[in-house]
Design a protein around this motif. Structure first.
Motif, PDB file in Angstrom:
ATOM      1  N   ARG A 193      -0.753   8.096  -0.186  1.00 45.42           N
ATOM      2  CA  ARG A 193      -0.724   7.069  -1.232  1.00 45.42           C
ATOM      3  C   ARG A 193      -0.305   7.647  -2.586  1.00 45.42           C
ATOM      4  N   CYS A 216       8.909   1.589 -11.384  1.00 41.43           N
ATOM      5  CA  CYS A 216       7.998   2.535 -12.043  1.00 41.43           C
ATOM      6  C   CYS A 216       8.745   3.476 -12.975  1.00 41.43           C
ATOM      7  N   LYS A 239       7.179  -3.103  -1.388  1.00 37.77           N
ATOM      8  CA  LYS A 239       6.716  -1.859  -2.014  1.00 37.77           C
ATOM      9  C   LYS A 239       7.877  -0.973  -2.453  1.00 37.77           C
ATOM     10  N   ARG A 254       8.309  10.116  -5.543  1.00 40.72           N
ATOM     11  CA  ARG A 254       9.309   9.227  -4.920  1.00 40.72           C
ATOM     12  C   ARG A 254      10.662   9.914  -4.757  1.00 40.72           C
ATOM     13  N   GLU A 273       8.392   0.448  -6.157  1.00 38.78           N
ATOM     14  CA  GLU A 273       8.650   1.865  -6.478  1.00 38.78           C
ATOM     15  C   GLU A 273       9.749   1.998  -7.534  1.00 38.78           C
ATOM     16  N   LEU A 287       3.936   8.625  -8.016  1.00 33.98           N
ATOM     17  CA  LEU A 287       3.431   7.273  -7.822  1.00 33.98           C
ATOM     18  C   LEU A 287       2.102   7.285  -7.068  1.00 33.98           C
ATOM     19  N   ASP A 298      -3.682  -1.206  -2.987  1.00 36.39           N
ATOM     20  CA  ASP A 298      -3.720  -2.642  -2.752  1.00 36.39           C
ATOM     21  C   ASP A 298      -4.617  -3.274  -3.807  1.00 36.39           C
ATOM     22  N   PHE A 325       1.210   1.499  -8.885  1.00 38.85           N
ATOM     23  CA  PHE A 325       1.797   0.194  -8.593  1.00 38.85           C
ATOM     24  C   PHE A 325       1.036  -0.534  -7.499  1.00 38.85           C
ATOM     25  N   LEU A 326       1.070  -1.876  -7.610  1.00 36.40           N
ATOM     26  CA  LEU A 326       0.416  -2.761  -6.660  1.00 36.40           C
ATOM     27  C   LEU A 326       1.333  -3.950  -6.389  1.00 36.40           C
ATOM     28  N   ASN A 378       0.008   4.336  -5.068  1.00 30.90           N
ATOM     29  CA  ASN A 378       0.017   2.955  -4.598  1.00 30.90           C
ATOM     30  C   ASN A 378      -1.375   2.526  -4.184  1.00 30.90           C
ATOM     31  N   TYR A 435       8.416   4.362   0.632  1.00 31.81           N
ATOM     32  CA  TYR A 435       7.814   3.483   1.626  1.00 31.81           C
ATOM     33  C   TYR A 435       8.844   3.083   2.682  1.00 31.81           C
ATOM     34  N   ASP A 459       3.272  -0.581   6.769  1.00 36.72           N
ATOM     35  CA  ASP A 459       2.924  -0.327   5.366  1.00 36.72           C
ATOM     36  C   ASP A 459       2.563   1.147   5.206  1.00 36.72           C
TER      37      ASP A 459
END
Length: 252
Positions: A134, A73, A66, A138, A70, A78, A82, A8-9, A80, A143, A150
């Motif tokens: 990263r 998804c 973020k 989850r 999450e 996960l 940028d 994910f972004l 993550n 996050y 971040d």
């Protein structure tokens, strides 16, 4: 075969950089998730071209945005990234090996992220790096809800550093460095200024620029980047002083 892994972004106006980021990872996952906060360029079209699911969601701050991503998804594991970070082949291979026999043995994995100067195609020689979590489950970590912090809250759990790296094209130009860091300083001031000592902040105005210039130029080895390394260190040092000024203004 794609892994049981969602990538994910979060994005806003990243059409010029997003394609390379998604191209580097689309073979790793059958679930590419892009949460976009109102792009006015072709970001959404680029994301969809690379097979991403695009969810539009108004900007709520780094952590909350973020955390929202999450939840979109399909898989519990996960990765993550940028929109300006490109996974290198050695890291992609390490992630594939990690999932070869099912879920990885740990819940948290750190990834080496190396900065690429504006106008360059790769990190400078002897580049320093940061290595945040990263890749994670989850069900074990999420996050932070902070507007500015971040990071994945690891709760002190064991983690491991994966082989390979991500190349971070964080700034489009040296002018963009100042603009981006100024926006971030404004966010930090709103969240972190309350309770700070005005006297200590005023003292820091005298020391912040030289201290942080040395931290970046020497401590983080930006002297290996030539004139670009000097400019990079100076822009970050100036931004640190600006952050202190923003903190003081927020306390008035």
């Amino acid at each position: 075969m794609p892994l049981r892994l969602s990538i994910f972004l979060i994005t806003r106006n990243e059409a010029d950089r997003l394609g390379a980021t998604l191209a580097a990872v689309r073979g790793l996952s059958d679930d590419l998730v892009v949460v976009d906060s109102g792009s006015t360029d072709d970001t959404v079209a680029v994301a969809e071209r690379y097979g991403a699911r695009v969810i539009r969601h108004d900007w709520t701050g780094y952590g909350p945005q973020k955390r929202f991503a999450e939840e979109q998804c399909r898989h519990d594991w996960l990765l993550n990234l940028d929109a300006d970070e490109i996974v290198q082949p050695d890291l992609a291979a390490a992630i594939e090996r990690l999932f070869r026999d099912g879920d990885p043995p740990l819940k948290l994995y750190r990834i080496r992220i190396e900065t690429v100067y504006p106008g360059r195609s790769r990190p400078r020689p002897l580049a320093d790096y940061v290595a945040p979590v990263r890749l994670y489950d989850r069900r074990a970590a999420r996050y932070s809800p902070s507007l500015t912090d971040d990071r994945v809250m690891d709760g002190g759990m064991e983690s491991a550093l994966l082989p390979g790296s991500v190349w971070h094209h964080s700034f489009r130009s040296f002018d963009h460095i100042g603009e981006k860091l100024t926006r971030y300083a404004d966010l930090q001031a709103r969240e972190k200024a309350p309770g700070r000592s005005r006297a200590k902040l005023r003292l820091r105005l005298l020391t912040e620029t030289p201290m942080h210039f040395l931290r970046y130029y020497v401590g983080r080895r930006h002297f290996t980047g030539g004139i670009d390394g000097f400019r990079y260190a100076l822009e970050h040092a100036r931004a640190k002083r600006l952050r202190v000024k923003r903190f003081l203004a927020a306390l008035e």
